[in-house]
Design a protein around this motif. Structure first.
Motif, PDB file in Angstrom:
ATOM      1  N   SER A  25       0.848  -1.179   0.000  1.00  0.00           N
ATOM      2  CA  SER A  25       0.000   0.000   0.000  1.00  0.00           C
ATOM      3  C   SER A  25       0.886   1.232   0.000  1.00  0.00           C
ATOM      4  CB  SER A  25      -0.942   0.015   1.211  1.00  0.00           C
ATOM      5  OG  SER A  25      -0.213   0.067   2.426  1.00  0.00           O
ATOM      6  N   ASN A  79      -1.691  -5.635  -6.816  1.00  0.00           N
ATOM      7  CA  ASN A  79      -0.552  -4.982  -6.182  1.00  0.00           C
ATOM      8  C   ASN A  79       0.075  -5.904  -5.139  1.00  0.00           C
ATOM      9  OD1 ASN A  79       1.119  -2.681  -6.244  1.00  0.00           O
ATOM     10  ND2 ASN A  79       0.142  -1.808  -4.423  1.00  0.00           N
ATOM     11  N   THR A  80       0.252  -7.143  -5.544  1.00  0.00           N
ATOM     12  CA  THR A  80       0.695  -8.191  -4.632  1.00  0.00           C
ATOM     13  C   THR A  80       1.726  -9.083  -5.312  1.00  0.00           C
ATOM     14  OG1 THR A  80      -1.458  -8.210  -3.515  1.00  0.00           O
ATOM     15  CG2 THR A  80      -0.058 -10.138  -3.210  1.00  0.00           C
TER      16      THR A  80
END
Length: 125
Positions: A25, A79-80
């Motif tokens: 994040s 986003n991993t």
């Protein structure tokens, strides 16, 4: 702010599988190198698998001890970054850390700047 969170650890029997996740994040993971490191009690932290940023080609590296068993991959939509661990052995038992580096091309600690809290992987019968 920039945060990195690992998840997916647990207790498995030898030969089992786990998939670790490194969720980011505050930044976009595909712009960075991502490394998976592990540390067992009484041992130094070691690089397990790393993937370079997409702009650097997204190349992957693996420790000899996990080649053919572990796979690192990136899911930009989520986003991993994942670490798929198959055929787990007792010697894989450790706390696994996800790390982020701006310029990393290899899989050494000094190339990485931001570290997650770690997730415990225990392989035992």
């Amino acid at each position: 702010q920039l945060q990195v969170v690992e998840s997916g650890g647990g207790l498995v029997q030898p030969g089992g599988s786990l998939r670790l996740s490194c969720a980011a994040s505050g930044f976009t993971l595909d712009y960075y190198a991502i490394g998976w490191f592990r540390q067992a009690p009484g041992k130094e932290r070691e690089g397990v698998s790393c993937i370079s940023s997409s702009s650097s080609g997204g190349s992957t590296k693996y420790a000899d001890s996990v080649k053919g068993r572990f796979t690192i991959s990136r899911d930009n939509a989520k986003n991993t970054v994942f670490l798929q661990m198959n055929s787990l052995k007792p010697e894989d038992t450790a706390v696994y850390y996800c790390a982020v580096g701006l310029y990393g091309l290899g899989c050494r600690e000094y190339e990485y700047d931001y570290w997650g809290q770690g997730t415990q992987v225990t392989v035992s019968s």
